[in-house]
Structure formats: structure tokens, C-alpha cells
Design a protein around this motif. Structure first.
Motif, PDB file in Angstrom:
ATOM      1  N   ASP A 116      52.518  49.571  38.826  1.00  0.00           N
ATOM      2  CA  ASP A 116      51.577  49.254  39.897  1.00  0.00           C
ATOM      3  C   ASP A 116      50.615  48.166  39.391  1.00  0.00           C
ATOM      4  OD1 ASP A 116      49.529  49.170  41.740  1.00  0.00           O
ATOM      5  OD2 ASP A 116      49.543  51.349  42.111  1.00  0.00           O
ATOM      6  N   SER A 117      50.680  46.981  39.983  1.00  0.00           N
ATOM      7  CA  SER A 117      49.867  45.872  39.482  1.00  0.00           C
ATOM      8  C   SER A 117      48.379  46.166  39.619  1.00  0.00           C
ATOM      9  CB  SER A 117      50.230  44.576  40.224  1.00  0.00           C
ATOM     10  OG  SER A 117      50.078  44.775  41.620  1.00  0.00           O
ATOM     11  N   ARG A 118      47.978  46.965  40.640  1.00  0.00           N
ATOM     12  CA  ARG A 118      46.560  47.262  40.802  1.00  0.00           C
ATOM     13  C   ARG A 118      46.065  48.146  39.653  1.00  0.00           C
ATOM     14  NH1 ARG A 118      46.614  49.408  46.720  1.00  0.00           N
ATOM     15  NH2 ARG A 118      48.630  49.913  45.876  1.00  0.00           N
ATOM     16  N   VAL A 119      46.908  49.054  39.248  1.00  0.00           N
ATOM     17  CA  VAL A 119      46.542  49.923  38.124  1.00  0.00           C
ATOM     18  C   VAL A 119      46.475  49.095  36.850  1.00  0.00           C
ATOM     19  CG1 VAL A 119      47.312  51.859  36.699  1.00  0.00           C
ATOM     20  CG2 VAL A 119      47.478  52.001  39.182  1.00  0.00           C
ATOM     21  N   ALA A 120      47.481  48.232  36.649  1.00  0.00           N
ATOM     22  CA  ALA A 120      47.532  47.413  35.436  1.00  0.00           C
ATOM     23  C   ALA A 120      46.329  46.458  35.366  1.00  0.00           C
ATOM     24  CB  ALA A 120      48.832  46.623  35.393  1.00  0.00           C
ATOM     25  N   ALA A 121      45.848  46.031  36.551  1.00  0.00           N
ATOM     26  CA  ALA A 121      44.788  45.024  36.596  1.00  0.00           C
ATOM     27  C   ALA A 121      43.458  45.520  36.044  1.00  0.00           C
ATOM     28  CB  ALA A 121      44.614  44.539  38.039  1.00  0.00           C
ATOM     29  N   ILE A 122      43.285  46.821  35.956  1.00  0.00           N
ATOM     30  CA  ILE A 122      42.008  47.311  35.387  1.00  0.00           C
ATOM     31  C   ILE A 122      42.053  47.310  33.863  1.00  0.00           C
ATOM     32  CG2 ILE A 122      41.468  48.792  37.397  1.00  0.00           C
ATOM     33  CD1 ILE A 122      42.151  51.106  35.233  1.00  0.00           C
ATOM     34  N   LEU A 160      49.341  39.484  28.865  1.00  0.00           N
ATOM     35  CA  LEU A 160      48.256  38.909  29.673  1.00  0.00           C
ATOM     36  C   LEU A 160      46.955  39.545  29.229  1.00  0.00           C
ATOM     37  CD1 LEU A 160      47.258  37.289  32.199  1.00  0.00           C
ATOM     38  CD2 LEU A 160      47.678  39.372  33.533  1.00  0.00           C
ATOM     39  N   LYS A 161      45.968  38.713  28.873  1.00  0.00           N
ATOM     40  CA  LYS A 161      44.673  39.242  28.453  1.00  0.00           C
ATOM     41  C   LYS A 161      43.711  39.113  29.613  1.00  0.00           C
ATOM     42  CE  LYS A 161      45.213  38.542  23.559  1.00  0.00           C
ATOM     43  NZ  LYS A 161      44.995  37.670  22.435  1.00  0.00           N
ATOM     44  N   LEU A 162      43.213  40.243  30.093  1.00  0.00           N
ATOM     45  CA  LEU A 162      42.313  40.228  31.241  1.00  0.00           C
ATOM     46  C   LEU A 162      40.861  40.479  30.834  1.00  0.00           C
ATOM     47  CD1 LEU A 162      44.510  42.311  33.690  1.00  0.00           C
ATOM     48  CD2 LEU A 162      43.833  39.959  34.075  1.00  0.00           C
ATOM     49  N   GLY A 163      40.619  40.958  29.666  1.00  0.00           N
ATOM     50  CA  GLY A 163      39.259  41.279  29.217  1.00  0.00           C
ATOM     51  C   GLY A 163      38.804  42.614  29.789  1.00  0.00           C
ATOM     52  N   LYS A 164      37.649  43.035  29.325  1.00  0.00           N
ATOM     53  CA  LYS A 164      37.117  44.345  29.751  1.00  0.00           C
ATOM     54  C   LYS A 164      36.868  44.363  31.253  1.00  0.00           C
ATOM     55  CE  LYS A 164      36.551  47.147  26.184  1.00  0.00           C
ATOM     56  NZ  LYS A 164      37.307  48.384  26.123  1.00  0.00           N
ATOM     57  N   TYR A 165      37.132  45.487  31.862  1.00  0.00           N
ATOM     58  CA  TYR A 165      36.953  45.657  33.293  1.00  0.00           C
ATOM     59  C   TYR A 165      35.469  45.753  33.607  1.00  0.00           C
ATOM     60  CZ  TYR A 165      37.207  47.920  37.904  1.00  0.00           C
ATOM     61  OH  TYR A 165      37.065  48.231  39.224  1.00  0.00           O
ATOM     62  N   ALA A 166      35.085  45.090  34.698  1.00  0.00           N
ATOM     63  CA  ALA A 166      33.700  45.211  35.168  1.00  0.00           C
ATOM     64  C   ALA A 166      33.728  45.437  36.665  1.00  0.00           C
ATOM     65  CB  ALA A 166      32.909  43.951  34.827  1.00  0.00           C
ATOM     66  N   GLU A 167      32.794  46.229  37.155  1.00  0.00           N
ATOM     67  CA  GLU A 167      32.705  46.563  38.580  1.00  0.00           C
ATOM     68  C   GLU A 167      32.680  45.264  39.397  1.00  0.00           C
ATOM     69  OE1 GLU A 167      32.318  50.155  40.862  1.00  0.00           O
ATOM     70  OE2 GLU A 167      31.513  50.189  38.838  1.00  0.00           O
ATOM     71  N   GLY A 168      33.452  45.142  40.399  1.00  0.00           N
ATOM     72  CA  GLY A 168      33.372  43.995  41.302  1.00  0.00           C
ATOM     73  C   GLY A 168      34.399  42.918  41.045  1.00  0.00           C
ATOM     74  N   ASP A 169      35.082  42.914  39.878  1.00  0.00           N
ATOM     75  CA  ASP A 169      36.062  41.845  39.636  1.00  0.00           C
ATOM     76  C   ASP A 169      37.507  42.297  39.853  1.00  0.00           C
ATOM     77  OD1 ASP A 169      36.351  43.422  37.431  1.00  0.00           O
ATOM     78  OD2 ASP A 169      36.280  41.779  35.967  1.00  0.00           O
ATOM     79  N   SER A 170      37.698  43.405  40.536  1.00  0.00           N
ATOM     80  CA  SER A 170      39.042  43.964  40.731  1.00  0.00           C
ATOM     81  C   SER A 170      39.972  42.972  41.436  1.00  0.00           C
ATOM     82  CB  SER A 170      39.000  45.228  41.574  1.00  0.00           C
ATOM     83  OG  SER A 170      37.949  46.026  41.231  1.00  0.00           O
ATOM     84  N   ARG A 171      39.473  42.381  42.473  1.00  0.00           N
ATOM     85  CA  ARG A 171      40.322  41.515  43.294  1.00  0.00           C
ATOM     86  C   ARG A 171      40.871  40.341  42.481  1.00  0.00           C
ATOM     87  NH1 ARG A 171      41.117  41.551  48.607  1.00  0.00           N
ATOM     88  NH2 ARG A 171      41.725  39.565  49.558  1.00  0.00           N
ATOM     89  N   GLU A 218      43.423  41.490  39.974  1.00  0.00           N
ATOM     90  CA  GLU A 218      44.697  41.836  40.637  1.00  0.00           C
ATOM     91  C   GLU A 218      45.516  40.587  40.941  1.00  0.00           C
ATOM     92  OE1 GLU A 218      43.179  45.613  43.074  1.00  0.00           O
ATOM     93  OE2 GLU A 218      44.756  44.497  44.126  1.00  0.00           O
ATOM     94  N   GLN A 219      44.810  39.574  41.469  1.00  0.00           N
ATOM     95  CA  GLN A 219      45.508  38.318  41.824  1.00  0.00           C
ATOM     96  C   GLN A 219      46.103  37.672  40.580  1.00  0.00           C
ATOM     97  OE1 GLN A 219      42.386  36.183  43.816  1.00  0.00           O
ATOM     98  NE2 GLN A 219      42.819  37.180  45.809  1.00  0.00           N
ATOM     99  N   LYS A 220      45.297  37.683  39.527  1.00  0.00           N
ATOM    100  CA  LYS A 220      45.741  37.086  38.256  1.00  0.00           C
ATOM    101  C   LYS A 220      46.989  37.815  37.733  1.00  0.00           C
ATOM    102  CE  LYS A 220      43.256  35.481  34.173  1.00  0.00           C
ATOM    103  NZ  LYS A 220      42.007  35.656  33.451  1.00  0.00           N
TER     104      LYS A 220
END
Lengths: 759, 244
Positions: free
Chosen positions: B196-202, B218-229, B232-234
Motif C-alpha cells: 500500500d503506497s499510502r502506508v509506505a509513504a509514512i 527511496l528516502k522520504l525523511g522523517k514523517y511530519a504531520e501535514g506532509d502526507s499528500r 504519497e505522490q512522491k
């Protein structure tokens, strides 16, 4: 606490499986506990009675002249003799005896009077206290209490004399119905008064010092040429006779308990394997969260431990409850067991041992979880090969039938007329014993003549028994009681060889062959006393060996009685059969009446009655055991088929659901299950019949060997073996299948989609 | 950042071929790939649930491929947690008993403390009022959060999760992912397999596996509130680039 909750919830969720496991554990514990309880009780009671009554170590019966001086000299010479006594036994004619309204005319035992012994071999009361009867009193053998419904105060009549039954006695020697004599105890004064009414014989009894070799003593006694005009009996033989009639029932219960133990282990194994199959993903999860193999085993094992503890406790309670009525007869005959603490401990040990065996197999099965890795357990559908749950149905059907057939076949064998041939008695309808008369030979000749003129008699043969001195191949001499006559007419069962046909042939009973160290084909010199006063030596070949329980099991058969033979005849027996079987009872009655006077020394016996009396108690005991066994196997079969069919239905639930979704009805699915059930139950029935006859016979032969019946074969009742018992098993199995298949109606078509599927 | 999991040349039949990667302490990493790519097999082999044919796995400083079953059980109990797609719990126990089960089995003396800890964990994941419920009396999302509580009981250094939201609806999946984020914020390392890409995106990092080999990261960095969208796109774009 949490384990307890898990166990309770698991039991609630799997009520049928848990109930079945509990029943198996309880029944196994009960049966093993019961057999040990009865065995220990019987053994202890007999030992206690024999100790308190001071049973002789060696006993020689003797009829005729007695040289007391010679006996005293022998006793004084021997260091191994502690005490010796000569007890007189006044043999009565059964037709002269009656107690209350019961006549003893049809009684098969040698009934007689005696006085209380002076030194040992005491006749004791219900508390095992030595009885001292007052004048006019008689104490009755306890085995007659129930048989004739005798109460204290009843009048015993011997001819015209009367005595009052003051109570009952236990006779450590002759308590068992398998012992052929029964002693009634009277005061010395009454004995003297009644002496003219019977013929006296003697029991020459010895108590040996502890550690003495009884067999060596018996040989020394024989070699000393002391009075031995009758059978000799040892302590071990008396103990065996005492133990047999009830012991056989215990052995049957033990046999059943072993079969039930096997069934329990098999069923619980399948239950566990099915449970593990069902819980595979749970096991995987437990492994994945880090619970060790030991802890997983403990988790599963604790449930069985709990069921086993509950089953064991129930089993012990049931064993105590059922043990009481089953032990009543033993208690009456041999008294209360002294060491009840030990007996109960033995019973508890037996029940615990049964549970331990089951739990060991449970543990071994649970260890299978060790082999699965967490991933295999969680995800691999084929991690375990699914066990065929139908197989136990075959095995248990066979085992249930085996449990029914073995006791039943033993019962029918003991009940069958031809069983006498295992006992050393020819298979005739009637036997006439001519004993205790001054001239046995003349009386026998007169009797034979009378029978020859009786048109109702189809066939008869005269057997004459005399004591012959023999010389063994090693030069030792051995006194042998040889029954002479035509042995082809009513032959006994030969374990080896055949009956003697010629003068130089002899057949030996198993016990004699063992003691003399002879086998078929060996030779022995038999010394005959000739009319001219000389001795003629005949070189006899052992042509056959047969099983025998009469006369202490030590007999022989030959064709030595010739006109020139002067060896005295000790007793004669005429075996005969009638043209019309139906007449046997009336004919016996008529001859009993005609030869009722004591001087005749004649006793006419219907063989069927003889068997009934000798083995009556044993047959009743085995009948009880066989009824219990049939009921037990019915219950077990019901539970097992119910359980396993439920497990099969559970396992194939999604397939059945799919079939329903495709349009099959519950009846269609049930019919298929029923067909499959029959496919496994019917071979089980065939296997069960086979097992009940072939291995069952070997097991029964092992048990009956202890009774002296060698090379034993079942005498089966075909209607029961091939029809009634299989039909019973089939009905129970199909009934259980029908109950199980009600579950099929509860399977829904949508379950195959995953929704609502039972975990 | 030191590595809590170091995988070197890992092989398992034809499914995994010379896989090597590292997970740092406190990271939250997703493994993605199409069905049959070997992602679950990878998870089982690096967590000691299955035995690899070859290669090394250093977990919490211990080389685990040579450990015995009992040693691995000890490791699973004390140093790692596992969360399954199928939310396995024992039907015979209620929720809280299931949560404390491994802990209490390992150490009966501190049962009371474990129950208190379980209750606190359940409260923190908003399922405190379900403690006495039966397994079949709660929703999928609630049950999966209870499973996470169980995996947290012994304070693991790392949690492995195999498709933790795979059997859940969207709302339940969000609840579960929140739980994972909180767990990670509190310092627990997480390695999860998902499709699930949404799960992976966090996650902080995503490893892409195909035919038993790591093909991309893929390095997305630490999750922060508000950057989910944005995350996910990335993620979706990257996955398209990888050919999924």
C-alpha cells in the motif's frame, strides 16, 4: 490463572472433544484401577485367610489303611517339617444330605464331615476366627450359603441324623468350587456318632519350616513309600485354585482395560493432531511472539493434564463404586482384605499409571509442534500431512468387537459340553464314579452289566484307576495313578500325540509329564502286580500328553488292565451317553435313586451339572465381565464415531459449504458421509471378528493355561460371533454416525466464501 | 546512527538472491514490491522466523542465522516484536490476556506489572476499554492495534510488520498506521512489508524488491504531520519509475 482461563475457555469451545478425552481418561483409569483393586484385594484376602487358617504346605489324600507309626517316623526324621497332622474326613453320600428343604442329591462335590484341626488347617468363621462347634451344631461351607439359600438355624439331615446349622465356615483349602471336596465342621462327639454313615478318608497334612523346598519334600514323601492312595496337593496349587474362579474375571477386566488404554491413546492422538492442525496458526503466532517451544508444549499439555487429573479422579471413584459389588463374592469366600490402605494405594497407582501412559503419548504428540517453524505454522497450508480421520473408526470398531468377543468366547467355551475334554474328562453325557466301596472291581463289573442291559444307553466305557510304580529313564521311581480302559470311546483333548491303544503305550497329563521330565516318544517302565504275586515290568512309550485338572492334575492313561493284572483298583469311572440326549436328566435321577445307599459307593453325575457346579461361579463372573465389556465397548464406539465424524465434518466444512452452494442438499452430503463411514466400519467389523477369534484365542489360552487347560481353542457360538455382536457394533456405529451427521444441516452455503466460517 | 539490522548476501532458494541492506536504530522502513517478489520471505528471514540458505543477519548486534530455535525464541520475546496481517490472537483468551501472554509466560513474577503496562499501552492506542473483550468482539483495526500492543509489551528494539494493514479497511488502516508512527516516534525501529503506497509513504525509507533483489531505495525523511499528500505522490511516482 491465565492458563486456567485458557483451559476452561478451550474446554467450553470444544465441548465434544474435551468430553471424549475426559471419558477416555476416566474409563481407562477406572478399568486399570479396578483390575488392580480387585486383584490386590483378592490376593490379600486369600493370603490372609491362608495365613490365619494355617493352610498346609503339603497335603496327601489317602483312602484305606494308614500306618501312623511310619508317618511319625518320617516326620521326625525330616528337619524341614514344622508340624504334621492327620485329619479324618468322613465322606458322605450326597443323596443322604439335605439342609432345610434343599436336598444335596444333585450336588457334584464330595461332601463330608470333619472335626476342627488340632494344629493347623483351621476352618474359620466370617472373621477368620477358629470355629469350635458345640454338640448338635454344624458349620456349612460358605460357598453353599447363596447356592442353597441356607440360614443359620436350618436343619441339616444326614440320613436320619439331624444337626443345626450354626453358621458358615471358610475353608482355606476347599473354598473354591474348583476344589472337588467340601468339609462340614461338626464337634468331635457328633463326628463319632455319624461315623457309621460314611466312609473315612485321610488328609495327611504337613506344615514346613520357612524356606523349605515343597517339591523336594513331595518327592521325599513319595520315595519313602508312605500312604499315597489319592492325590497330593501343595500350598501353591491350593492358592491357585482359590484365586482362579474370581481371578479369571479380573484377568478379563485387565485385558479389557489394556484394550481401552490402547483405544484411548489412539483417539487422543488423533484428537491432538486434529487440534494442532486446527491451531496451527495460533502455534505460529505463539512462536513468532517469542514463546519458547517448552512453553508452547506446556500450554497445550496443561489442558490434557487438567482433563487427565479430572478423569483420573472420576476413574478412581468409579473403580471404588464398581469394585464393591464385583468384590462381594470374593469377600464372602475369602474375607475382608487386611491391608486396605495398600490395596487402595495400588488402585490409585494403577489409575495414575494409566494416566501417565496416556500423558506420555500426549506429550510425544505435542512435541510435533517443535518441528514447525513459525512461518510454516503461520502460512504453509501443507506444513503437516493431514491424518486420515477415518482410520480410527476402523481400528476402534475392531477393538470394540474384540472387547465383546473375547469374554463372550471364553464364556461360551467354559459353557460348552466339550470343554470337559480340556479338563481331562471324556466328552460323555454322564459319568458314574464307583469309589469308597470294599470291592470296586466287582461293583464296577455289576454296574457295567446293568448298563449293558439298558437299551437307552448308546455307548459306555469303563475306566479303572490304579496306582502303579514306575521307573524313570534316570532310574528314579515314581508312583503313577493310571486310568486303564478304552480311551478311544470318549477321548480327552491331547495337546500332543494321541490316546494309548496298546499295552505298551501310556499317555500323561501335562503336570505329570513335566514332573517326570518325559515327552512324547520317551519310555518309562511300569511295574504291574501280577496275580501270581510277581511283578511284571512293561516298557511303555509316552504316546500322548493331555491337559487335566482332575486329581490335582497328575494323572495318566493306559491299557494295562489285563486279566492277569492284580494291581488294586482305587476307583472306577463309567462314562456313557444315551441314545436320546433329552433323557439324560431323568436317567441320572433314576440311577441316583437306584444306587442311593451308601454301601453302593456309586455316584451318578450329569457332566453338564458337574461343569455348571465347578465353573458356575467362573462362568457367572465372566458373564458379568462380558456384559460390562459389551456395554463399555458400545459406549466407547458411540463416543469415538461421534467424535471422529464430527472432526471430519469440521475439517471438510468449507468443502461441504461449497457443495451446498452448488446445489447439494444436506441429505446428499450426509449420504456420502454415511457411505464412507460404512466403508471404514465394515472392514473394522471383519478385523474385529478375526481378532476376537485368533489373537483373542491366544490371549484366552494364556489365561486358561493358569487353570490347567492346555492347547485351548475357543468353542464359539456362531450366532453371536458372526451375527449378533457385529450387528450390535454396526447399529451403535451407524447410530453415532447419524447423530454426528446432524451437524451437516448446520453448515451454510455462504461459509465457503469465508464469512462466518468457524475458526 | 548505528545499524540495528545488517543484512549481508542473504539467500533463500530462488526467492532471495544476495540481498544486502541495513536499517538504522529508530528508523521506520517499508519494503515494497509486487506479489511474489520475495518481500515477506525477506522479512521472515531477517527476523529469524525462517532460516536463510546463506548470508548473514546481524540483529541487535547478534548474528542470528546460526542461533537455535530456543535462542531465536528468546530474541523474539525480548528484543523484537512481530505484527501479522491476519491479526492472530488466541480465541480462548480476552484481549488483554492475549497482549500479556508472551510476557507473563516469560516471567510470571511480574504479572501484575505486565497487566498494568498492557493497560497503559492499550490506553495509548485508544483501545483501553476493550481489555476484557473477546477476540471476536472487536473490529479489525482494534484487533491489529491490540496486536501492536502485544508486540510492544517487552519494549522491543525493533518491530517487524507483515502487511499490517492488508486485511483492514481504510479507516482501520489509518488507525493502525498512527500507532506505528507513535511507536517510531517513541524510539522503536520498524521494518514493515506493504503493498500500500499510502502506508509506505509514512516511512522514512522505502526499499523496492523485485525477483529477490533490492532494486531501489527511496528516502522520504522523517514523517511530519501535514506532509502526507506530498510523500504519497512522491512514492507513487517513484514506484512507477521502478516499473510497478
Amino acid at each position: 490463572m491465565m492458563n486456567k482461563r485458557m483451559i476452561i475457555n478451550d474446554i467450553k469451545a470444544n465441548r465434544l472433544v474435551s468430553a471424549a478425552t475426559f471419558i477416555f481418561m476416566a474409563v481407562t483409569a477406572m478399568l486399570l484401577g479396578l483390575s488392580i483393586f480387585l486383584f490386590a484385594g483378592l490376593s490379600d484376602s486369600i493370603d490372609r485367610l491362608m495365613a490365619e487358617a494355617e493352610t498346609p504346605d503339603f497335603l496327601q489324600m489317602h483312602t484305606g489303611e494308614l500306618n501312623k507309626k511310619q508317618l511319625m517316623a518320617f516326620t521326625q526324621e525330616r528337619e524341614d517339617v514344622e508340624k504334621m497332622q492327620i485329619c479324618a474326613f468322613l465322606n458322605l453320600q450326597n443323596s443322604q444330605i439335605s439342609i432345610g428343604s434343599n436336598s444335596f442329591v444333585n450336588n457334584m462335590q464330595d461332601n463330608g464331615l470333619c472335626c476342627q484341626s488340632e494344629l493347623f488347617d483351621y476352618l474359620v468363621d466370617a472373621e477368620n476366627k477358629v470355629i469350635q462347634p458345640a454338640e448338635g451344631e454344624v458349620y456349612i461351607p460358605v460357598c453353599y450359603r447363596k447356592e442353597y439359600g441356607i440360614k443359620p438355624g436350618d436343619i441339616m439331615r444326614i440320613g436320619s441324623e439331624e444337626l443345626t446349622a450354626a453358621g458358615f465356615l471358610r475353608d482355606s483349602q476347599m473354598n473354591s468350587m474348583m476344589a472337588s471336596s467340601k468339609r462340614f465342621l461338626v464337634s468331635d462327639a457328633d463326628y463319632e456318632k455319624l461315623r457309621p454313615l460314611g466312609s473315612e478318608e485321610y488328609l495327611i497334612e504337613f506344615r514346613l519350616r520357612e524356606g523349605s523346598d515343597i517339591n523336594a519334600f513331595a518327592t521325599a514323601y513319595r520315595d519313602a513309600g508312605l500312604p499315597d492312595n489319592g492325590p497330593a496337593i501343595t500350598y501353591a496349587l491350593i492358592r491357585m485354585m482359590n484365586a482362579l474362579s474370581d481371578g479369571l474375571m479380573i484377568l478379563v477386566i485387565l485385558l479389557i482395560s489394556v484394550v481401552v488404554l490402547f483405544i484411548s491413546m489412539l483417539c487422543i492422538r488423533y484428537i491432538i493432531l486434529t487440534q494442532l492442525e486446527k491451531d496451527r496458526s495460533d502455534i505460529g503466532m505463539l512462536k513468532a511472539v517469542g514463546i519458547s517451544r517448552q512453553d508452547i508444549r506446556k500450554l497445550y499439555f496443561s489442558k490434557y493434564l487438567f482433563l487427565s487429573a479430572a478423569g483420573c479422579l472420576t476413574g478412581i471413584i468409579l473403580a471404588v463404586i464398581t469394585g464393591q459389588p464385583l468384590g462381594t463374592h470374593m469377600k464372602e469366600l475369602y474375607g475382608e482384605a487386611g491391608n486396605t490402605g495398600l490395596i487402595y494405594s495400588c488402585m490409585i497407582f494403577g489409575s495414575l499409571a494409566a494416566e501417565a501412559i496416556i500423558l506420555l503419548s500426549v506429550y510425544a504428540n505435542i512435541r510435533r509442534t517443535d518441528k514447525m517453524t513459525a512461518v510454516e505454522a503461520l502460512y504453509s497450508k501443507n506444513a503437516q500431512v493431514k491424518k486420515n480421520l477415518w482410520l480410527p473408526a476402523t481400528v476402534i470398531t475392531a477393538a470394540a468387537l474384540f472387547m465383546i468377543l473375547v469374554p463372550w468366547n471364553m464364556r461360551s467355551t467354559l459353557n460348552a459340553p466339550e470343554f470337559v475334554t480340556y479338563m481331562g474328562i471324556g466328552e460323555s453325557q454322564i459319568r458314574i464314579d464307583i469309589r469308597q466301596t470294599d470291592n470296586v472291581e466287582d461293583k464296577a463289573a455289576a454296574m457295567t452289566e446293568e448298563i449293558e442291559q439298558d437299551k437307552r444307553v448308546r455307548d459306555h466305557v469303563l475306566m479303572q484307576t490304579g496306582s502303579y510304580k514306575t521307573v524313570l529313564p534316570d532310574g528314579a521311581s515314581y508312583d503313577l495313578m493310571i486310568e486303564n480302559g478304552d480311551h478311544s470311546r470318549f477321548p480327552v483333548r491331547y495337546t500332543e500325540g494321541r490316546y494309548p491303544e496298546k499295552e505298551n503305550e501310556i499317555a500323561l497329563s501335562v503336570l505329570n509329564a513335566e514332573e517326570m521330565g518325559l515327552k512324547q516318544g520317551d519310555t518309562v517302565i511300569v511295574c504291574r502286580e501280577m496275580k501270581d504275586g510277581g511283578i511284571s515290568e512293561v516298557n511303555c512309550t509316552v504316546c500322548g500328553i493331555y491337559s487335566d485338572i482332575t486329581n490335582g492334575g497328575k494323572t495318566a492313561k493306559g491299557c494295562l488292565k489285563k486279566p492277569d493284572d492284580a494291581t488294586p483298583v482305587m476307583w472306577s469311572i463309567i462314562y456313557l451317553s444315551l441314545c436320546d440326549d433329552q433323557l439324560a436328566g431323568a436317567w441320572t435321577g433314576e440311577y441316583q435313586q437306584r444306587h442311593a445307599s451308601f454301601e453302593d459307593g456309586v455316584r451318578v453325575t450329569l457332566i453338564a451339572d458337574y461343569l455348571k457346579e465347578t465353573y458356575g461361579q467362573t462362568i457367572r463372573n465372566i458373564s458379568n465381565a462380558s456384559a460390562v465389556s459389551a456395554a463399555m465397548s458400545g459406549i466407547i464406539l458411540l463416543v469415538v464415531i461421534l467424535l471422529f465424524l464430527r472432526l471430519v465434518i469440521w475439517r471438510e466444512r468449507s468443502d461441504s459449504s461449497l457443495r451446498k452452494a452448488l446445489g447439494f442438499t444436506s441429505t446428499d452430503i450426509s449420504r456420502d458421509y454415511l457411505k464412507k463411514a460404512l466403508l471404514y466400519i465394515l472392514p473394522g467389523i471383519v478385523l474385529g471378528i478375526f481378532a476376537g477369534i485368533v489373537p483373542g484365542q491366544s490371549l484366552a489360552a494364556m489365561l486358561l493355561r493358569s487353570m490347567g487347560a492346555y492347547s485351548f481353542h475357543f468353542i464359539i457360538e456362531p450366532a453371536v460371533v458372526y451375527a449378533a455382536a457385529p450387528a450390535f457394533v454396526l447399529i451403535v456405529a451407524l447410530g453415532a454416525a447419524h447423530l454426528s451427521l446432524m451437524e451437516v444441516k448446520r453448515i451454510r452455503a455462504y461459509e465457503c466464501l469465508g464469512a462466518g466460517k468457524a475458526k | 546512527m548505528s545499524a540495528i539490522l545488517k543484512v549481508n548476501d542473504l539467500k533463500k532458494g530462488d526467492i532471495l538472491r544476495n540481498v544486502s541492506f541495513e536499517i538504522g536504530e529508530g528508523e521506520i522502513v517499508a519494503v515494497m514490491g509486487p506479489s511474489g517478489s520475495g518481500k515477506s520471505t525477506l522479512l521472515y528471514n531477517v527476523s529469524g522466523m525462517d532460516k536463510p540458505d546463506d548470508g548473514e543477519v546481524m540483529l541487535c548486534g547478534t548474528e542470528i542465522t546460526g542461533l537455535s530455535e530456543d535462542e531465536k525464541a528468546e530474541l523474539r520475546l525480548n528484543r523484537m516484536g512481530f505484527v501479522f496481517q491476519q491479526m492472530n490472537m488466541l480465541d480462548n483468551l480476552n484481549i488483554i490476556d492475549n497482549i500479556v501472554l508472551p510476557a507473563v509466560h516469560a516471567d510470571r513474577k511480574h504479572k501484575r506489572e505486565y497487566y498494568a503496562k498492557a493497560k497503559a499501552l492499550m490506553d495509548s492506542f485508544h483501545i483501553g476499554d476493550l481489555a476484557e473483550r473477546k477476540v471476536n468482539e472487536v473490529s479489525g483495526g482494534q484487533l491489529q492495534r491490540a496486536c501492536i500492543c502485544r508486540s510492544m509489551m517487552m519494549g522491543p528494539e525493533i518491530i517487524f510488520a507483515d502487511e499490517p494493514t492488508g486485511a483492514l479497511n481504510q479507516t482501520a488502516a489509518s488507525e493502525v498506521m498512527e500507532a506505528f508512527i507513535r511507536m517510531n516516534i517513541e524510539g522503536t525501529t520498524v521494518l514493515m512489508v506493504t503493498h500500500d503506497s499510502r502506508v509506505a509513504a509514512i516511512c522514512e525509507r522505502i526499499l523496492y524488491i523485485l525477483d529477490g533483489e533490492i532494486r531501489g531505495e527511496l528516502k522520504l525523511g522523517k514523517y511530519a504531520e501535514g506532509d502526507s499528500r506530498v510523500r504519497e505522490q512522491k512514492t507513487v511516482r517513484w514506484l512507477e519509475d521502478m516499473g510497478w
